[in-house]
Structure formats: structure tokens, C-alpha cells
Scaffold this motif. Structure first.
Motif, PDB file in Angstrom:
ATOM      1  N   GLN A   1      -5.451 -16.629 -37.199  1.00 48.34           N
ATOM      2  CA  GLN A   1      -5.868 -17.768 -36.390  1.00 48.34           C
ATOM      3  C   GLN A   1      -6.590 -17.332 -35.123  1.00 48.34           C
ATOM      4  OE1 GLN A   1      -2.286 -20.150 -35.957  1.00 48.34           O
ATOM      5  NE2 GLN A   1      -2.489 -20.981 -38.031  1.00 48.34           N
ATOM      6  N   SER A   2      -6.223 -16.181 -34.572  1.00 50.72           N
ATOM      7  CA  SER A   2      -6.928 -15.672 -33.391  1.00 50.72           C
ATOM      8  C   SER A   2      -8.365 -15.300 -33.731  1.00 50.72           C
ATOM      9  CB  SER A   2      -6.187 -14.461 -32.822  1.00 50.72           C
ATOM     10  OG  SER A   2      -4.906 -14.812 -32.368  1.00 50.72           O
ATOM     11  N   LEU A   3      -8.564 -14.694 -34.904  1.00 42.95           N
ATOM     12  CA  LEU A   3      -9.924 -14.337 -35.296  1.00 42.95           C
ATOM     13  C   LEU A   3     -10.742 -15.595 -35.575  1.00 42.95           C
ATOM     14  CD1 LEU A   3     -12.049 -12.238 -35.873  1.00 42.95           C
ATOM     15  CD2 LEU A   3     -11.193 -12.083 -38.219  1.00 42.95           C
ATOM     16  N   GLU A   4     -10.149 -16.569 -36.215  1.00 46.89           N
ATOM     17  CA  GLU A   4     -10.876 -17.815 -36.444  1.00 46.89           C
ATOM     18  C   GLU A   4     -11.318 -18.439 -35.117  1.00 46.89           C
ATOM     19  OE1 GLU A   4      -8.622 -20.505 -38.821  1.00 46.89           O
ATOM     20  OE2 GLU A   4      -9.042 -19.438 -40.699  1.00 46.89           O
ATOM     21  N   ALA A   5     -10.420 -18.454 -34.139  1.00 46.08           N
ATOM     22  CA  ALA A   5     -10.760 -19.014 -32.824  1.00 46.08           C
ATOM     23  C   ALA A   5     -11.867 -18.209 -32.162  1.00 46.08           C
ATOM     24  CB  ALA A   5      -9.520 -19.049 -31.936  1.00 46.08           C
ATOM     25  N   ALA A   6     -11.811 -16.882 -32.279  1.00 44.54           N
ATOM     26  CA  ALA A   6     -12.836 -16.023 -31.689  1.00 44.54           C
ATOM     27  C   ALA A   6     -14.193 -16.270 -32.338  1.00 44.54           C
ATOM     28  CB  ALA A   6     -12.427 -14.563 -31.824  1.00 44.54           C
ATOM     29  N   CYS A   7     -14.194 -16.435 -33.657  1.00 43.74           N
ATOM     30  CA  CYS A   7     -15.459 -16.689 -34.356  1.00 43.74           C
ATOM     31  C   CYS A   7     -16.063 -18.032 -33.934  1.00 43.74           C
ATOM     32  CB  CYS A   7     -15.241 -16.639 -35.868  1.00 43.74           C
ATOM     33  SG  CYS A   7     -14.884 -14.979 -36.502  1.00 43.74           S
ATOM     34  N   ARG A   8     -15.218 -19.031 -33.768  1.00 47.85           N
ATOM     35  CA  ARG A   8     -15.722 -20.321 -33.277  1.00 47.85           C
ATOM     36  C   ARG A   8     -16.306 -20.169 -31.877  1.00 47.85           C
ATOM     37  NH1 ARG A   8     -10.873 -22.266 -35.681  1.00 47.85           N
ATOM     38  NH2 ARG A   8      -9.863 -22.296 -33.626  1.00 47.85           N
ATOM     39  N   SER A   9     -15.607 -19.419 -31.037  1.00 47.61           N
ATOM     40  CA  SER A   9     -16.057 -19.237 -29.662  1.00 47.61           C
ATOM     41  C   SER A   9     -17.408 -18.537 -29.596  1.00 47.61           C
ATOM     42  CB  SER A   9     -15.006 -18.431 -28.887  1.00 47.61           C
ATOM     43  OG  SER A   9     -15.439 -18.124 -27.579  1.00 47.61           O
ATOM     44  N   HIS A  10     -17.636 -17.566 -30.484  1.00 46.94           N
ATOM     45  CA  HIS A  10     -18.877 -16.791 -30.473  1.00 46.94           C
ATOM     46  C   HIS A  10     -19.941 -17.395 -31.389  1.00 46.94           C
ATOM     47  CE1 HIS A  10     -17.582 -13.342 -28.005  1.00 46.94           C
ATOM     48  NE2 HIS A  10     -16.385 -13.547 -28.536  1.00 46.94           N
TER      49      HIS A  10
END
Length: 462
Positions: free
Chosen positions: A294-303
């Protein structure tokens, strides 16, 4: 959950309760561990005392149920929580042998190898090269050629290796799949020697080197950068560092496009810890996996980038809790008002972690599992080193010569770091499951110890 030590002062306190729902890395004993009517420890349906009678000691006892359960919990957790493609790969430096490779492969996992020897072992076990990722900060020319011959993915660590690969692939006119290893500058509260993600590390491209690495790869005709990698340490109980890591890697993943690179993979390494003692409190495999996904998914959305293929590399937490080591108790020495030493028939040659890292372990007397812990002793190894101590200040029933003392959670970095110090042969290992035991590593013999020795003719006597 484990029963609390405060309510049970015997070896039974370490037996797993409700093993079908327990995260294996949170258990002190393998999931199949029970006690029989003779008050003997049983692992995988096999009486540990009978195993020692048949195979000798020291003896590594690997529980297949625990190993398979751990593989499945990792695999299923990432499928559940990550919206993109994912792959769990076993960091085989934790313990590389063909039987473990075969089990892990059959559960659908891939492999991370760090030497030509680990690569050879994995291939000999029948693993597809497409599932193998080759690490290392100083791979030899021979190892790189081996990797290129087999078509495995190479995780590149530095500029020397990039230049070497550029030359080798150019000579072959063959494209290599590579992943660039980055040093993210994230520290974890762990032992200094197993911190690999901070800036003062022998591993990976530092932040001020990454763009130069991107540039070099973009100009190399036969290097295909398919992903980025970072690893921040080992025996980690904290969740925040992996949240931070996902964001750092997603940023560099996006930056790679500026150099015409189109990576598809983000490898976030491993590092989840296991319970070695009652005070250890690691997150469950599912909780850790959910956090990473879930942290990687959030990071991908952010970038603003699409979800890459996510790879993780658990090693210790895949195999550490699945194995115990059985020893036979020998001599006893009482130093009045200081300590009591009880020696076993192994030590630093089969488990170098205590003398190397001051690692802590727990032990039980396997032939008297319900006997109350009535004294504090120091479990000493048999090697000619004052520091060869397996466990300092262990709470145990009074050990007697011939007792079988079992050290828990010895699946990771025990056999793989074992040596022939004092010319002692490395122990055998058995795989236990459903009441059957199968030899997976033979005990080294005296002849094995001199097999590679060469005695010049002029030195021969008679």
C-alpha cells in the motif's frame, strides 16, 4: 500467539498455539512443534530424540510445513494487497541448498542469488533462470559470464560492474536484463553490520551517482534496464522505513524516463525480522506485506506513475523460524558465584551468529520439555575459542550429559555461514514433514575435511 513465559516455566512455553493462523516469523518454534507422551519435542511429526539417534548431532531439523506456510503467506499477501503484478523472491544467502530451492520454487517464488555457487545450486534444483536475480557488489568476470549464459537478471551494484557488463555484452552481441541497485539513505535500528541502506554502504549507487548510471545505461547498446532495487537492512521490526523506501524508489523510477529508460520493476528488498526471543515483536508477514504494497501504491499515485511490478526479497523471515538445531550436552563447569558452563557438541562452526553479531537465542531440553527451568547456565560450544558461546545466561532445566539441547530459530544464516573451524565437519540437515524425515544435507566426514588438501610428494613421509 505464544503462551506467556510468565505462566509456564518449561520448554512448552515456546510451542506455537493455533499454528494455522500464526505468522511463522512470530513463532519461536516451527509451526508443527508439539510434545509427545514421552515429554519429547516433536517437529514435523518426528521425535527429535529419535532423529538425533538416527542422524547424529549437531543436527539441523527443517520443518517443511513452516517453510511452505511462510512462502504462501508472503505470496498471498502481496496478491491480496498490491494492485499490480508482484513476485516474492527468496534471498537464498539465508540458506542455499537444493531441497530448500525446490520447495520454494514449487510455491511459486523466485530467487535472489549472490554468487556463482548460489546460482549453480538454484539451477541444479531445477529453477528457471527467468525467476533468478543475481546480486553482488563485486561479481567476477566468470560469474557474470555464467549469468549471461543462463539468461538470469543481473542486479548491478556499481560503475565497475556496469562497464564490465557493457564490454561482455558487446563482445557477445547479446542483451542483458539488468536492475540498478540504489542506496536510498534510509537507516533502520538494527545491527551495524547488517545495515545496507544508509549512505555509508558498500552496496549500490549513491544518490549523487544515480543519474550518471542512468546515462551510462542509456548509451549501452546491450544493457536493458528493467528495474530499480534497494534494500535497507535486516531483522527490521519497524514499518516506517519501507514506507519511506517506496517513495524514494518511485521518485527515481520516474526520473529514469528522462534518460530514455523504461523500467518495469521496483524491487524493495526484504528485511522483515523474526522472533528469536520472547521480547522480539516483529510485524506479521501479512502486516508487513500490506504496508509495503500500500505504501508503494501511494508513492506511485503521488509521483504520477503506473504501478510497476513489485518484487520483495525475504530471506531470514522465510526460513529462519522453520529450523531448529539439536545438540548433545556434554561437560559442565561451575565457576563459583560467576556462572555455570554447559558445553554442547557444536557451536560457532554451525552457528557463528552469536560470536559474530552477539545474537540471542532460546533453547529447550528436547527430552524433558516439561521440566521446569531451574537454573541459569551458559551454553558453550566445543571450539577452541573463549567467545564460542551459543547462549549466555539461558534459563533451562539442569542439563545432564546426554540431554538433547535444541536451539530455536536457526534456519537463517546458520548453515549458510557454517565453517570447518577446528576441522570440525558441518552438520547434517533433515527435512521433516508428516512424520517422515529425509536427509537434505549429509554430515561431513573426516575424509571430506581433507578432500581438497594437496600434499606435495616431497613432503610425504615414508
Amino acid at each position: 500467539m505464544l503462551t506467556a513465559a510468565s505462566t509456564d516455566n518449561t520448554g512448552r512455553q515456546y510451542l506455537p498455539q493455533s499454528p494455522d493462523v500464526l505468522s511463522p516469523n512470530q513463532a519461536l518454534m516451527p509451526l508443527s512443534s508439539t510434545v509427545n507422551g514421552q515429554d519429547h519435542l516433536v517437529v514435523g511429526g518426528c521425535d527429535v530424540i529419535e532423529l538425533v539417534k538416527q542422524y547424529g548431532s549437531p543436527l539441523y531439523i527443517l520443518d517443511e510445513q513452516t517453510l511452505r506456510t511462510t512462502c504462501r503467506q508472503y505470496r498471498d499477501s502481496f496478491q491480496k494487497y498490491y494492485g499490480g503484478e508482484s513476485l516474492v523472491i527468496y534471498a537464498s544467502k539465508a540458506w542455499s541448498c537444493m531441497a530448500i530451492c525446490a520447495i520454494v520454487d514449487s510455491e511459486g517464488l523466485g530467487f535472489d542469488v549472490v554468487s556463482g555457487g548460489e546460482l549453480y545450486t538454484t539451477l541444479k534444483a531445477g529453477v528457471s533462470p527467468q525467476k533468478i536475480y543475481f546480486h553482488g557488489n563485486n561479481k567476477s568476470r566468470e560469474e557474470l559470464n555464467f549469468a549471461l549464459d543462463e539468461g538470469v537478471t543481473i542486479i548491478v551494484d556499481n560503475f565497475f560492474e556496469l562497464e564490465l557488463l557493457k564490454g561482455l555484452t558487446g563482445d557477445r552481441q547479446t542483451t542483458a536484463k539488468i536492475i540498478l541497485r540504489l542506496t536510498p539513505g534510509i537507516e533502520c535500528h538494527t545491527h551495524e553490520y547488517i545495515r545496507t541502506g544508509h549512505l555509508d554502504s558498500k552496496f549500490g549507487f549513491d544518490p549523487n551517482q544515480i543519474e550518471a548510471a542512468f546515462e551510462l545505461v542509456s548509451q549501452a547498446e546491450f544493457l536493458n534496464c528493467i528495474g530499480l532495487h534497494a534494500h535497507i537492512g535486516s531483522q527490521i521490526f519497524e514499518q516506517q522505513p519501507h514506507k519511506d523506501l517506496g517513495d524514494v524508489l518511485a521518485g527515481w523510477y520516474k526520473k529514469a524516463a528522462d534518460y530514455g529508460l523504461n523500467p518495469e520493476i521496483l524491487n524493495l528488498g526484504g528485511g522483515l525480522g523474526i522472533r528469536y526471543t520472547e521480547s522480539d515483536d516483529p510485524p506479521s508477514i501479512e502486516a508487513w506485506s500490506q504496508n509495503v504494497a500500500q505504501s508503494l501504491e501511494a508513492a506511485c499515485r503521488s509521483h504520477g506513475i503506473p504501478l510497476p511490478k513489485l518484487i520483495v526479497e525475504p530471506g531470514r523471515s522465510l526460513v529462519g523460524s522453520a529450523c531448529v538445531t539439536a545438540y548433545t550436552v556434554g561437560s559442565r563447569k561451575v565457576v563459583p558465584e560467576i556462572r555455570t558452563y554447559v558445553s554442547v557438541d557444536g557451536g560457532m562452526s554451525d552457528n557463528p551468529r552469536p560470536i559474530t553479531y552477539q545474537s540471542l537465542y532460546r533453547a529447550v531440553i528436547a527430552n524433558r520439555l516439561s521440566a521446569p527451568c531451574e537454573e541459569t547456565i551458559t551454553v558453550a560450544g566445543k571450539h577452541c575459542e573463549s567467545g564460542d558461546v551459543v547462549i549466555k545466561d539461558a534459563q533451562l532445566p539442569m542439563p545432564q550429559p546426554g540431554d538433547i539441547l535444541v536451539v530455536l530459530a536457526t534456519g537463517a544464516y546458520n548453515y549458510s555461514m557454517a565453517s570447518n573451524y577446528n576441522r570440525i565437519g558441518r552438520p547434517a540437515a533433515v527435512l521433516v514433514n508428516d512424520g517422515e524425515a529425509q536427509l537434505i544435507i549429509r554430515r561431513e566426514t573426516l575424509e571430506d575435511l581433507v578432500r581438497q588438501d594437496c600434499l606435495p610428494e616431497r613432503l610425504r613421509q615414508g
